[in-house]
Design a protein around this motif. Structure first.
Motif, PDB file in Angstrom:
ATOM      1  N   GLN A  17      53.250  31.524  39.076  1.00  0.00           N
ATOM      2  CA  GLN A  17      52.421  32.058  38.001  1.00  0.00           C
ATOM      3  C   GLN A  17      51.754  33.337  38.475  1.00  0.00           C
ATOM      4  O   GLN A  17      51.334  33.441  39.631  1.00  0.00           O
ATOM      5  N   GLU A  18      51.663  34.279  37.583  1.00  0.00           N
ATOM      6  CA  GLU A  18      50.938  35.520  37.867  1.00  0.00           C
ATOM      7  C   GLU A  18      50.199  35.903  36.600  1.00  0.00           C
ATOM      8  O   GLU A  18      50.808  36.238  35.583  1.00  0.00           O
ATOM      9  N   LYS A  19      48.874  35.757  36.658  1.00  0.00           N
ATOM     10  CA  LYS A  19      48.078  35.976  35.457  1.00  0.00           C
ATOM     11  C   LYS A  19      46.683  36.456  35.827  1.00  0.00           C
ATOM     12  O   LYS A  19      46.043  35.887  36.718  1.00  0.00           O
ATOM     13  N   ASP A  20      46.227  37.466  35.172  1.00  0.00           N
ATOM     14  CA  ASP A  20      44.846  37.960  35.315  1.00  0.00           C
ATOM     15  C   ASP A  20      44.422  38.158  36.763  1.00  0.00           C
ATOM     16  O   ASP A  20      43.319  37.781  37.161  1.00  0.00           O
ATOM     17  N   GLY A  21      45.290  38.711  37.591  1.00  0.00           N
ATOM     18  CA  GLY A  21      44.924  39.008  38.973  1.00  0.00           C
ATOM     19  C   GLY A  21      45.000  37.846  39.928  1.00  0.00           C
ATOM     20  O   GLY A  21      44.532  37.943  41.057  1.00  0.00           O
ATOM     21  N   VAL A  22      45.591  36.736  39.507  1.00  0.00           N
ATOM     22  CA  VAL A  22      45.768  35.570  40.381  1.00  0.00           C
ATOM     23  C   VAL A  22      47.259  35.242  40.429  1.00  0.00           C
ATOM     24  O   VAL A  22      47.903  35.103  39.396  1.00  0.00           O
TER      25      VAL A  22
ATOM     26  N   GLN B 122      43.940  38.886  43.682  1.00  0.00           N
ATOM     27  CA  GLN B 122      44.142  40.318  43.833  1.00  0.00           C
ATOM     28  C   GLN B 122      42.832  41.106  43.856  1.00  0.00           C
ATOM     29  O   GLN B 122      42.821  42.247  44.290  1.00  0.00           O
ATOM     30  N   LYS B 123      41.740  40.495  43.429  1.00  0.00           N
ATOM     31  CA  LYS B 123      40.429  41.149  43.489  1.00  0.00           C
ATOM     32  C   LYS B 123      39.442  40.213  44.178  1.00  0.00           C
ATOM     33  O   LYS B 123      39.496  39.004  44.005  1.00  0.00           O
TER      34      LYS B 123
ATOM     35  N   PHE C 138      37.561  37.417  42.317  1.00  0.00           N
ATOM     36  CA  PHE C 138      38.303  36.218  41.912  1.00  0.00           C
ATOM     37  C   PHE C 138      38.229  35.117  42.975  1.00  0.00           C
ATOM     38  O   PHE C 138      38.572  33.978  42.719  1.00  0.00           O
TER      39      PHE C 138
END
Length: 67
Positions: free
Chosen positions: A20-25, A43-44, A47
């Protein structure tokens, strides 16, 4: 791969599959020789609050996933 190296894991992945890759995760399954595991990448920095939540639960002796 760079995240595995940063964590000093002595695994040579045979395959890495993004689950899964969604909203920076990003959640990925890492397949190694005789085992596989799931890694969650943030990614941030903001998070990463989820990690603090796991530490709080662990301090209260509430079972959680290994982090």
């Amino acid at each position: 791969m760079s995240e595995l190296t940063k964590m000093d894991l002595d695994h040579k992945p045979i395959a890495i599959r993004i689950l899964q890759e969604k909203d920076g995760v990003v959640v990925a399954r890492i397949h190694c020789k005789n085992e596989s595991f799931v890694m969650k990448l943030f990614q941030k920095q903001e998070f990463c609050r989820e990690i603090l939540n796991y530490k709080i639960l662990s301090s209260l002796n509430i079972p959680t996933l290994n982090i």
